[in-house]
Design a protein around this motif. Structure first.
Motif, PDB file in Angstrom:
ATOM      1  N   UNK A 181       0.799  -1.223   0.000  1.00  0.00           N
ATOM      2  CA  UNK A 181       0.000   0.000   0.000  1.00  0.00           C
ATOM      3  C   UNK A 181       0.832   1.274   0.000  1.00  0.00           C
ATOM      4  N   UNK A 182       0.293   2.277  -0.681  1.00  0.00           N
ATOM      5  CA  UNK A 182       0.905   3.611  -0.683  1.00  0.00           C
ATOM      6  C   UNK A 182      -0.205   4.636  -0.862  1.00  0.00           C
ATOM      7  N   UNK A 183      -0.010   5.799  -0.277  1.00  0.00           N
ATOM      8  CA  UNK A 183      -1.009   6.856  -0.361  1.00  0.00           C
ATOM      9  C   UNK A 183      -1.133   7.376  -1.784  1.00  0.00           C
ATOM     10  N   UNK A 184      -2.363   7.436  -2.271  1.00  0.00           N
ATOM     11  CA  UNK A 184      -2.639   7.984  -3.598  1.00  0.00           C
ATOM     12  C   UNK A 184      -3.254   9.367  -3.416  1.00  0.00           C
ATOM     13  N   UNK A 185      -2.508  10.381  -3.780  1.00  0.00           N
ATOM     14  CA  UNK A 185      -2.942  11.751  -3.539  1.00  0.00           C
ATOM     15  C   UNK A 185      -4.228  12.078  -4.275  1.00  0.00           C
ATOM     16  N   UNK A 186      -4.323  11.630  -5.518  1.00  0.00           N
ATOM     17  CA  UNK A 186      -5.512  11.933  -6.317  1.00  0.00           C
ATOM     18  C   UNK A 186      -6.777  11.303  -5.758  1.00  0.00           C
ATOM     19  N   UNK A 187      -6.679  10.052  -5.323  1.00  0.00           N
ATOM     20  CA  UNK A 187      -7.833   9.340  -4.774  1.00  0.00           C
ATOM     21  C   UNK A 187      -8.038   9.612  -3.295  1.00  0.00           C
ATOM     22  N   UNK A 188      -7.013  10.207  -2.654  1.00  0.00           N
ATOM     23  CA  UNK A 188      -7.051  10.489  -1.218  1.00  0.00           C
ATOM     24  C   UNK A 188      -7.330   9.239  -0.404  1.00  0.00           C
ATOM     25  N   UNK A 189      -6.600   8.165  -0.759  1.00  0.00           N
ATOM     26  CA  UNK A 189      -6.705   6.916  -0.024  1.00  0.00           C
ATOM     27  C   UNK A 189      -5.506   6.036  -0.328  1.00  0.00           C
ATOM     28  N   UNK A 190      -5.335   5.001   0.473  1.00  0.00           N
ATOM     29  CA  UNK A 190      -4.268   4.047   0.242  1.00  0.00           C
ATOM     30  C   UNK A 190      -4.662   3.107  -0.891  1.00  0.00           C
ATOM     31  N   UNK A 191      -3.696   2.783  -1.751  1.00  0.00           N
ATOM     32  CA  UNK A 191      -3.917   1.780  -2.790  1.00  0.00           C
ATOM     33  C   UNK A 191      -2.746   0.803  -2.774  1.00  0.00           C
ATOM     34  N   UNK A 192      -3.000  -0.427  -3.186  1.00  0.00           N
ATOM     35  CA  UNK A 192      -1.928  -1.401  -3.354  1.00  0.00           C
ATOM     36  C   UNK A 192      -1.342  -1.193  -4.746  1.00  0.00           C
ATOM     37  N   UNK A 193      -0.021  -1.252  -4.836  1.00  0.00           N
ATOM     38  CA  UNK A 193       0.652  -0.966  -6.117  1.00  0.00           C
ATOM     39  C   UNK A 193       1.179  -2.263  -6.733  1.00  0.00           C
TER      40      UNK A 193
END
Length: 233
Positions: free
Chosen positions: A63-75
């Motif tokens: 997981x890493x913070x996605x600024x555009x989605x304003x949430x954590x996403x798995x990469x």
């Protein structure tokens, strides 16, 4: 280095790639923002895992913070080795990174959405292309997690053993996964409540519109009757 028959040897230390670099990579590849999420949800359904459990594990692993989605996403193109994480911009770049690490003699390498360890799970995938395929990566993790549940008869233990069978490693890991899992389920609940409220609002609006339309028709009909009954000049 610990040898674990049924574990994914993922270091509990945070991925130490610089935040700015990782954020830049993720921001420049928006087409992959949902890649892990979709693969994880499909694997959850296929292996009948508790909803959002595999999501929580994936966010813990890559997981890493996605600024555009304003949430954590798995990469999907995450590679972890030598005590630090690397968020690569593409599958090809991730494969090249793994090859470069292996060329240096590095063996303990975690890859993909679920950070499957290539050293402890040498037979998990046919090749690196398969290992970094989001669908195959998440399906292997789902199958592993389910087998751990069948072995232990406990999801809590299965989560812990997914990481390690050593308590000093798996207890903090399990706590982190459970915290994220609770948050993800809360998000689902809030989304359902919001959808219910919106459906109720739309139904109210539709009812109000029908009442208004019926009232207008009645008013028009009454006026027509009055005009018909009024004496002509």
């Amino acid at each position: 280095m610990r040898i674990l028959t049924w574990s994914l040897a993922f270091s509990l230390l945070a991925l130490q790639t610089t935040v700015s670099n990782a954020a830049s990579v993720i921001a420049n590849a928006p087409q992959h923002a949902e890649t892990c999420g979709k693969a994880v949800m499909d694997a959850e359904r296929e292996y009948r895992l508790p909803k959002r459990l595999l999501t929580a594990v994936s966010l813990t692993e890559s997981g890493h913070w996605h600024k555009g989605k304003q949430e954590m996403i798995a990469w999907p193109w995450t590679v972890y080795a030598e005590g630090r994480g690397r968020y690569l911009p593409s599958k090809a770049a991730a494969i090249q990174e793994v090859k470069a690490l292996k060329a240096k003699g590095v063996k303990n390498i975690d890859v993909g959405c679920m950070q499957v360890n290539l050293y402890y799970h040498p037979d998990a995938f046919e090749d690196l292309d398969a290992a970094l395929d989001p669908k195959q990566n998440t399906q292997y993790a789902a199958k592993l997690l389910k087998s751990l549940r069948e072995e232990s008869r406990s999801w809590n233990i299965a989560i812990a053993h997914y990481h390690s069978r050593t308590q000093k490693y798996n207890i903090p890991y399990r706590q982190k996964v459970l915290k994220i899992w609770q948050k993800e389920r809360r998000k689902d609940t809030e989304a359902r409540m919001a959808a219910t409220r919106e459906a109720y609002r739309l139904k109210r609006e539709q009812l109000a519109a029908r009442i208004k339309e019926a009232s207008q028709r009645r008013f028009t009909k009454e006026n027509q009757q009055k005009l018909a009954m009024s004496p002509t000049s």
